[in-house]
Design a protein around this motif. Structure first.
Motif, PDB file in Angstrom:
ATOM      1  N   TYR A   6       0.836  -1.192   0.000  1.00 18.72           N
ATOM      2  CA  TYR A   6       0.000   0.000   0.000  1.00 18.72           C
ATOM      3  C   TYR A   6       0.874   1.245   0.000  1.00 18.72           C
ATOM      4  O   TYR A   6       1.768   1.383   0.820  1.00 18.72           O
ATOM      5  CB  TYR A   6      -0.922   0.006   1.217  1.00 18.72           C
ATOM      6  N   SER A  12      -5.882   6.240  -7.067  1.00 22.75           N
ATOM      7  CA  SER A  12      -6.930   5.242  -7.182  1.00 22.75           C
ATOM      8  C   SER A  12      -8.167   5.922  -7.741  1.00 22.75           C
ATOM      9  O   SER A  12      -8.262   7.144  -7.776  1.00 22.75           O
ATOM     10  CB  SER A  12      -7.270   4.652  -5.811  1.00 22.75           C
ATOM     11  N   THR A  13      -9.138   5.118  -8.129  1.00 20.58           N
ATOM     12  CA  THR A  13     -10.398   5.652  -8.620  1.00 20.58           C
ATOM     13  C   THR A  13     -11.355   5.781  -7.445  1.00 20.58           C
ATOM     14  O   THR A  13     -11.578   4.824  -6.715  1.00 20.58           O
ATOM     15  CB  THR A  13     -10.995   4.733  -9.696  1.00 20.58           C
ATOM     16  N   TYR A  14     -11.905   6.969  -7.266  1.00 16.73           N
ATOM     17  CA  TYR A  14     -12.854   7.250  -6.187  1.00 16.73           C
ATOM     18  C   TYR A  14     -14.192   7.646  -6.793  1.00 16.73           C
ATOM     19  O   TYR A  14     -14.245   8.281  -7.845  1.00 16.73           O
ATOM     20  CB  TYR A  14     -12.351   8.397  -5.294  1.00 16.73           C
ATOM     21  N   ASN A  24      -9.883  10.264 -10.388  1.00 17.40           N
ATOM     22  CA  ASN A  24      -8.639   9.557 -10.082  1.00 17.40           C
ATOM     23  C   ASN A  24      -7.804  10.484  -9.219  1.00 17.40           C
ATOM     24  O   ASN A  24      -7.473  11.596  -9.642  1.00 17.40           O
ATOM     25  CB  ASN A  24      -7.872   9.208 -11.359  1.00 17.40           C
ATOM     26  N   ASN A  40     -13.323   4.683  -2.201  1.00 18.74           N
ATOM     27  CA  ASN A  40     -12.349   4.072  -3.094  1.00 18.74           C
ATOM     28  C   ASN A  40     -13.044   2.916  -3.784  1.00 18.74           C
ATOM     29  O   ASN A  40     -13.565   2.013  -3.141  1.00 18.74           O
ATOM     30  CB  ASN A  40     -11.144   3.577  -2.295  1.00 18.74           C
ATOM     31  N   ARG A  41     -13.068   2.901  -5.103  1.00 16.45           N
ATOM     32  CA  ARG A  41     -13.777   1.864  -5.850  1.00 16.45           C
ATOM     33  C   ARG A  41     -13.082   0.509  -5.776  1.00 16.45           C
ATOM     34  O   ARG A  41     -13.675  -0.495  -6.112  1.00 16.45           O
ATOM     35  CB  ARG A  41     -13.955   2.295  -7.302  1.00 16.45           C
ATOM     36  N   ARG A  42     -11.837   0.466  -5.310  1.00 16.74           N
ATOM     37  CA  ARG A  42     -11.139  -0.803  -5.108  1.00 16.74           C
ATOM     38  C   ARG A  42     -11.679  -1.547  -3.891  1.00 16.74           C
ATOM     39  O   ARG A  42     -11.523  -2.750  -3.780  1.00 16.74           O
ATOM     40  CB  ARG A  42      -9.650  -0.584  -4.878  1.00 16.74           C
ATOM     41  N   THR A  43     -12.293  -0.834  -2.963  1.00 15.66           N
ATOM     42  CA  THR A  43     -12.812  -1.417  -1.742  1.00 15.66           C
ATOM     43  C   THR A  43     -14.244  -1.865  -1.962  1.00 15.66           C
ATOM     44  O   THR A  43     -15.111  -1.043  -2.265  1.00 15.66           O
ATOM     45  CB  THR A  43     -12.766  -0.388  -0.586  1.00 15.66           C
TER      46      THR A  43
END
Length: 46
Positions: A6, A12-14, A24, A40-43
């Motif tokens: 990390y 990241s993409t939000y 971004n 956060n779109r990764r989460t």
């Protein structure tokens, strides 16, 4: 799963919870369009 290093400076993409704006950024905090919270779109959301 593979561990990922990390780095808070990585972009990241939000996505905005309220209006759906997508940006971004490294950590936007609030939406630049409406001021609502961003996620956060990764989460994944459960």
């Amino acid at each position: 799963m593979k561990d990922v290093t990390y780095d808070p400076e990585d972009e990241s993409t939000y996505e905005c919870f309220s209006c759906g704006t997508v940006v971004n950024a490294s950590a936007p905090g609030t939406c630049p369009e409406c001021g609502a919270d961003m996620r956060n779109r990764r989460t994944p959301i459960e």
